[in-house]
Design a protein around this motif. Structure first.
Motif, PDB file in Angstrom:
ATOM      1  N   GLN A  91       7.637   0.018   3.627  1.00 28.06           N
ATOM      2  CA  GLN A  91       6.434  -0.149   4.450  1.00 28.06           C
ATOM      3  C   GLN A  91       5.431   0.973   4.190  1.00 28.06           C
ATOM      4  OE1 GLN A  91       8.532  -0.307   8.195  1.00 28.06           O
ATOM      5  NE2 GLN A  91       8.062  -2.484   8.469  1.00 28.06           N
ATOM      6  N   ASN A  92       5.936   2.199   4.077  1.00 29.68           N
ATOM      7  CA  ASN A  92       5.052   3.329   3.786  1.00 29.68           C
ATOM      8  C   ASN A  92       4.357   3.161   2.444  1.00 29.68           C
ATOM      9  OD1 ASN A  92       5.278   4.955   6.084  1.00 29.68           O
ATOM     10  ND2 ASN A  92       7.184   5.862   5.362  1.00 29.68           N
ATOM     11  N   VAL A  93       5.104   2.784   1.440  1.00 29.69           N
ATOM     12  CA  VAL A  93       4.543   2.599   0.103  1.00 29.69           C
ATOM     13  C   VAL A  93       3.471   1.507   0.126  1.00 29.69           C
ATOM     14  CG1 VAL A  93       5.080   1.856  -2.258  1.00 29.69           C
ATOM     15  CG2 VAL A  93       6.593   3.478  -1.075  1.00 29.69           C
ATOM     16  N   GLU A  94       3.761   0.403   0.777  1.00 29.74           N
ATOM     17  CA  GLU A  94       2.799  -0.699   0.861  1.00 29.74           C
ATOM     18  C   GLU A  94       1.529  -0.272   1.602  1.00 29.74           C
ATOM     19  OE1 GLU A  94       4.989  -3.920   2.658  1.00 29.74           O
ATOM     20  OE2 GLU A  94       6.224  -4.193   0.867  1.00 29.74           O
ATOM     21  N   GLN A  95       1.683   0.451   2.687  1.00 29.53           N
ATOM     22  CA  GLN A  95       0.526   0.884   3.475  1.00 29.53           C
ATOM     23  C   GLN A  95      -0.344   1.896   2.713  1.00 29.53           C
ATOM     24  OE1 GLN A  95      -0.784  -0.248   6.328  1.00 29.53           O
ATOM     25  NE2 GLN A  95       0.755  -1.838   6.164  1.00 29.53           N
ATOM     26  N   ILE A  96       0.280   2.824   2.036  1.00 32.20           N
ATOM     27  CA  ILE A  96      -0.488   3.801   1.256  1.00 32.20           C
ATOM     28  C   ILE A  96      -1.220   3.096   0.116  1.00 32.20           C
ATOM     29  CG2 ILE A  96      -0.349   5.832  -0.252  1.00 32.20           C
ATOM     30  CD1 ILE A  96      -0.083   6.343   2.832  1.00 32.20           C
ATOM     31  N   ASP A  97      -0.571   2.146  -0.507  1.00 35.78           N
ATOM     32  CA  ASP A  97      -1.216   1.360  -1.568  1.00 35.78           C
ATOM     33  C   ASP A  97      -2.464   0.658  -1.019  1.00 35.78           C
ATOM     34  OD1 ASP A  97      -1.525   0.298  -4.134  1.00 35.78           O
ATOM     35  OD2 ASP A  97      -0.184  -1.376  -3.750  1.00 35.78           O
ATOM     36  N   LYS A  98      -2.346   0.043   0.142  1.00 40.43           N
ATOM     37  CA  LYS A  98      -3.484  -0.636   0.780  1.00 40.43           C
ATOM     38  C   LYS A  98      -4.579   0.356   1.165  1.00 40.43           C
ATOM     39  CE  LYS A  98      -0.786  -4.379   2.806  1.00 40.43           C
ATOM     40  NZ  LYS A  98      -0.266  -4.938   4.056  1.00 40.43           N
ATOM     41  N   MET A  99      -4.196   1.488   1.703  1.00 44.34           N
ATOM     42  CA  MET A  99      -5.180   2.493   2.116  1.00 44.34           C
ATOM     43  C   MET A  99      -5.935   3.051   0.907  1.00 44.34           C
ATOM     44  SD  MET A  99      -5.252   2.733   5.409  1.00 44.34           S
ATOM     45  CE  MET A  99      -6.036   4.297   5.703  1.00 44.34           C
ATOM     46  N   LEU A 100      -5.235   3.255  -0.185  1.00 43.17           N
ATOM     47  CA  LEU A 100      -5.907   3.720  -1.396  1.00 43.17           C
ATOM     48  C   LEU A 100      -6.896   2.681  -1.899  1.00 43.17           C
ATOM     49  CD1 LEU A 100      -2.928   5.464  -3.193  1.00 43.17           C
ATOM     50  CD2 LEU A 100      -5.023   6.579  -2.401  1.00 43.17           C
ATOM     51  N   ASP A 101      -6.530   1.398  -1.833  1.00 47.78           N
ATOM     52  CA  ASP A 101      -7.455   0.338  -2.222  1.00 47.78           C
ATOM     53  C   ASP A 101      -8.700   0.355  -1.337  1.00 47.78           C
ATOM     54  OD1 ASP A 101      -5.883  -0.577  -4.308  1.00 47.78           O
ATOM     55  OD2 ASP A 101      -4.964  -2.179  -3.130  1.00 47.78           O
ATOM     56  N   LYS A 102      -8.512   0.536  -0.039  1.00 41.47           N
ATOM     57  CA  LYS A 102      -9.656   0.590   0.889  1.00 41.47           C
ATOM     58  C   LYS A 102     -10.548   1.786   0.559  1.00 41.47           C
ATOM     59  CE  LYS A 102      -7.486  -1.768   4.767  1.00 41.47           C
ATOM     60  NZ  LYS A 102      -7.034  -1.669   6.158  1.00 41.47           N
ATOM     61  N   PHE A 103      -9.937   2.910   0.249  1.00 41.86           N
ATOM     62  CA  PHE A 103     -10.724   4.099  -0.096  1.00 41.86           C
ATOM     63  C   PHE A 103     -11.510   3.872  -1.382  1.00 41.86           C
ATOM     64  CE2 PHE A 103     -11.252   8.278  -2.125  1.00 41.86           C
ATOM     65  CZ  PHE A 103     -12.035   8.887  -1.145  1.00 41.86           C
ATOM     66  N   ILE A 104     -10.893   3.261  -2.360  1.00 40.09           N
ATOM     67  CA  ILE A 104     -11.576   2.979  -3.627  1.00 40.09           C
ATOM     68  C   ILE A 104     -12.799   2.099  -3.387  1.00 40.09           C
ATOM     69  CG2 ILE A 104     -11.363   1.691  -5.801  1.00 40.09           C
ATOM     70  CD1 ILE A 104      -8.393   2.708  -5.857  1.00 40.09           C
ATOM     71  N   GLU A 105     -12.681   1.104  -2.528  1.00 43.19           N
ATOM     72  CA  GLU A 105     -13.751   0.126  -2.325  1.00 43.19           C
ATOM     73  C   GLU A 105     -14.816   0.521  -1.300  1.00 43.19           C
ATOM     74  OE1 GLU A 105     -14.241  -2.343  -4.361  1.00 43.19           O
ATOM     75  OE2 GLU A 105     -12.455  -1.669  -5.409  1.00 43.19           O
ATOM     76  N   ILE A 106     -14.528   1.521  -0.503  1.00 40.64           N
ATOM     77  CA  ILE A 106     -15.461   1.905   0.553  1.00 40.64           C
ATOM     78  C   ILE A 106     -16.762   2.457  -0.041  1.00 40.64           C
ATOM     79  CG2 ILE A 106     -14.711   4.291   0.870  1.00 40.64           C
ATOM     80  CD1 ILE A 106     -14.766   3.743   3.878  1.00 40.64           C
ATOM     81  N   ASN A 107     -17.873   2.091   0.583  1.00 39.50           N
ATOM     82  CA  ASN A 107     -19.188   2.614   0.142  1.00 39.50           C
ATOM     83  C   ASN A 107     -19.822   3.316   1.281  1.00 39.50           C
ATOM     84  OD1 ASN A 107     -19.215   1.884  -2.586  1.00 39.50           O
ATOM     85  ND2 ASN A 107     -19.676  -0.223  -2.044  1.00 39.50           N
TER      86      ASN A 107
END
Length: 107
Positions: A91-107
């Motif tokens: 769960q931690n790995v999946e959540q960090i992966d998602k959070m990194l994706d959100k950070f990459i896409e945030i403007n």
């Protein structure tokens, strides 16, 4: 293997997979601390900062992982993820992966 080391290794694998995305979005990664008990990194892009801490805190709202995204203009946390006693490694790995994706896409 300790949970901290296991988490750190899994997160490093995720970071390696996303390196081209980081480069395309001009995201700089700074590993502040990296030892068997603590892993702390900062990701920077034009208007945002993210911090990822993997450690066993003395007092904190998380068990081993704290991921926070800050908007630089007003110094506010706009996204966050904290694990807890019931969170699994996967769960931690999946959540960090998602959070990194959100950070990459945030403007």
């Amino acid at each position: 293997m300790s949970e901290i080391i296991n988490l750190k290794n899994k997160i490093n694998d995720i970071l390696k997979k996303k390196i081209k995305e980081f480069q395309l979005k001009n995201i700089v990664i700074d590993i502040v601390k990296n030892n068997k008990n603590e892993y702390y990194l900062i990701l920077e892009k034009e208007k945002y900062l993210a911090s990822l801490i993997i450690a066993e805190p003395i007092f904190a709202p998380y068990k081993n992982i704290c991921f926070e995204v800050y908007r630089v203009s007003d110094e506010k946390i706009i996204l966050f993820y904290y694990d807890n006693e019931n969170t699994t490694l996967q769960q931690n790995v999946e959540q960090i992966d998602k959070m990194l994706d959100k950070f990459i896409e945030i403007n």
